[in-house]
Design an enzyme around this catalytic site. Sequence first.
Site, short mmCIF file in Angstrom:
data_model
loop_
_atom_site.label_atom_id
_atom_site.label_comp_id
_atom_site.label_asym_id
_atom_site.label_seq_id
_atom_site.Cartn_x
_atom_site.Cartn_y
_atom_site.Cartn_z
N LYS A 219 0.84 -1.20 0.00
CA LYS A 219 0.00 0.00 0.00
C LYS A 219 0.88 1.26 0.00
O LYS A 219 0.67 2.17 -0.78
CB LYS A 219 -0.92 -0.03 1.24
CG LYS A 219 -1.83 1.16 1.33
CD LYS A 219 -2.71 1.06 2.55
CE LYS A 219 -3.45 2.36 2.76
NZ LYS A 219 -4.25 2.35 4.00
N GLU A 225 10.90 -4.33 3.98
CA GLU A 225 11.03 -5.75 3.60
C GLU A 225 10.62 -5.94 2.15
O GLU A 225 11.30 -6.60 1.37
CB GLU A 225 10.14 -6.62 4.50
CG GLU A 225 10.50 -6.63 5.98
CD GLU A 225 9.84 -5.50 6.78
OE1 GLU A 225 9.51 -4.44 6.18
OE2 GLU A 225 9.66 -5.67 7.99
N GLY A 282 -4.55 -2.06 5.26
CA GLY A 282 -3.77 -3.18 4.75
C GLY A 282 -4.39 -4.53 5.07
O GLY A 282 -4.56 -5.40 4.20
N ARG A 283 -4.80 -4.72 6.33
CA ARG A 283 -5.32 -6.03 6.74
C ARG A 283 -6.77 -6.26 6.30
O ARG A 283 -7.35 -7.29 6.60
CB ARG A 283 -5.14 -6.22 8.25
CG ARG A 283 -5.64 -5.09 9.10
CD ARG A 283 -5.13 -5.21 10.54
NE ARG A 283 -5.50 -4.06 11.36
CZ ARG A 283 -4.79 -2.94 11.44
NH1 ARG A 283 -3.69 -2.79 10.72
NH2 ARG A 283 -5.18 -1.95 12.24
N GLU A 368 -3.34 -6.81 15.26
CA GLU A 368 -2.92 -5.49 14.77
C GLU A 368 -4.07 -4.49 14.90
O GLU A 368 -3.86 -3.31 15.12
CB GLU A 368 -2.42 -5.57 13.32
CG GLU A 368 -1.63 -4.35 12.91
CD GLU A 368 -0.81 -4.56 11.63
OE1 GLU A 368 0.36 -4.96 11.73
OE2 GLU A 368 -1.35 -4.32 10.55
N HIS A 399 -1.48 -33.31 17.88
CA HIS A 399 -0.25 -34.04 18.22
C HIS A 399 0.85 -33.10 18.67
O HIS A 399 2.02 -33.47 18.65
CB HIS A 399 0.18 -34.88 17.01
CG HIS A 399 -0.84 -35.92 16.67
ND1 HIS A 399 -0.88 -37.15 17.29
CD2 HIS A 399 -1.92 -35.87 15.86
CE1 HIS A 399 -1.92 -37.84 16.82
NE2 HIS A 399 -2.57 -37.08 15.96
N LYS A 527 9.32 0.19 12.68
CA LYS A 527 9.87 0.48 11.34
C LYS A 527 10.85 1.65 11.42
O LYS A 527 11.90 1.63 10.78
CB LYS A 527 8.74 0.86 10.37
CG LYS A 527 7.80 -0.28 10.01
CD LYS A 527 6.81 0.21 8.95
CE LYS A 527 5.64 -0.72 8.78
NZ LYS A 527 4.59 -0.20 7.92
#
Length: 563
Positions: A219, A225, A282-283, A368, A399, A527
């Site tokens: 965005k 990253e 974003g999410r 978030e 398990h 950041k």
Amino acid sequence: MSGTGATTENQQQAECITQSPAWKALLKHRETIKDRHLRDWFQADPDRSVKLSFQVEGLRVDFSRQRLGLETFRLLQNLAQTAGVAACRDRMFAGAKVNSSEDRRVLHPALRYLGPGAFPSSSLDVMPDIREERARMRSFSDQVRNGKWRGFSGDTIRDVVNIGIGGSVLGPKLVVHALAASRHPRLRFHFVSNPDSASLAPLLDSLDPRTTLFVLASKSFTTRETMLNTASACDWLCAAFKGQRETVLSRHCVAVTACPDYARELGLGDANIFRIWDWVGGRYSLWSAVGITIALAAGMERFEQLLSGAQEMDQHFMQAPLAGNLPVLMALVDIWNTNFLGAQTRTILPYCELLRFLPAFLQQLEMESNGKSVGTLGQCLDYRTSPVIWGQIGPEGQHAFFQLLHQGSWLVPCEIIVSARSNFPLSGHQESLLANCFAQATALAFGRTASEVRMDLESAGYADDEIARLLPHKVLPGNQPSTMLLLPQLDPYHLGLLLAFYEHKTFTQGVIWGVNPFDQWGVEFGKQIAECLQPALRGEVELDGFDQSTAEYIRWYRRYGTS
Ligand code: F6P
């Protein structure tokens, strides 16, 4: 929630939800039922599982194995009313700037609006832009899928690499995996988020640049990253073709961003840039062009079926009264567990391979959004907000950590998601999966009493002293709360329904907790620090400005690290 334009009434509510009569009534109610076991709840009401199950379209949600009753639900609904959930929801859908700290509207429901006309209103209509981008997505994904889109050397695309992080990858990754049954047979999909070169480098080694397409999703188009992985991917392409950079990129890269200028700086032309807007969090963005990888994998028609499922949930959330409003009820149950029963975590257990990435998606969506301890007005909150979300594919969890759920010392509400039909039928597999799923849910709720263990051991012929020795180890206390989410099938429509359900559930909790579910200042700060650290790691700045342990880490890296 109290963004720009909120009523004074809502602001007061955000400030004092724990002082409200609704909250106090719940505290009082808790005292009357806190010792009741799920076995008692079920014994007292033979219709409990029907009364506490709710359905929207194919999505059925059963709350009967939660530690609550109808009266609890009634009181929780009062809490939702007190917090002004309906009014805040209406403001969000009307395009008010409910993301107050960023002064933004929140209009992701517009992204799945498939009807005619304006949305949210004729004076604030975002649909022309959305429809234009949808049409561009359709044209581009069709071309790649039908082989008309060619790489620099004239080859058809075989591998799609989605570079992005957080909200720019978690939704597409979840959905592409979930719709595996309808994936285009020629195309393979890869997702790269981690700037650790061990993520991108081996992948590039395995790919042929002539047949590889990169989707660069960010965005902001500044996320470190993503920009690092993007730069390395572009270098790899340009080194392979020795052509003019712009021409190479125009055949092998598309960007999705709200900041097209930055994508242009990379060398991309407008035809290769898909737009999103600042009102898409974003999410909450998989419904936008961020979902281009979904359209590439499953086709635009299925992408629109996904939107249509989500739109159905939007309508339900908008129209259903609180008492039967599924996302609201789900939010209230989580609040009951977190704020009244003291649960600190919640686990997500899909008994469905196709939902493998749901826990990761929900971790971002919920933590978030609601992992905050300051209210919308800047006030410190003296109660818990988002629990810690974690989880894994159910049978794998069985398990690994289920032992702790059955006999450990933590209250861990469990969310079990299952679909009736498999998209990849193999004889006997679905029955085995569902048998395990239902068995675990039963054991979590009802456990195994000492007399049941004794009877089993006696009938297996154990001697009295052996029984006495083993019995305490074999007792399961039960009473571990769970919600069961049942879907008929994991098709695009039901997936859209499910994901929008979780979005609105998260929003509702944000309103009741009085936080802004659409900002993430904690992450932003991390950041900023990373920005300062990078030159220090390269040895370009003195270490005086760093705290002593960070300075030590930097020295350690300067000594042992390689770039
Ligand atoms: O994790 C912080 C965050 O800002 C998320 O909210 C977002 O989804 C992610 O980074 C990626 O941001 P962008 O899409 O701008 O690269």
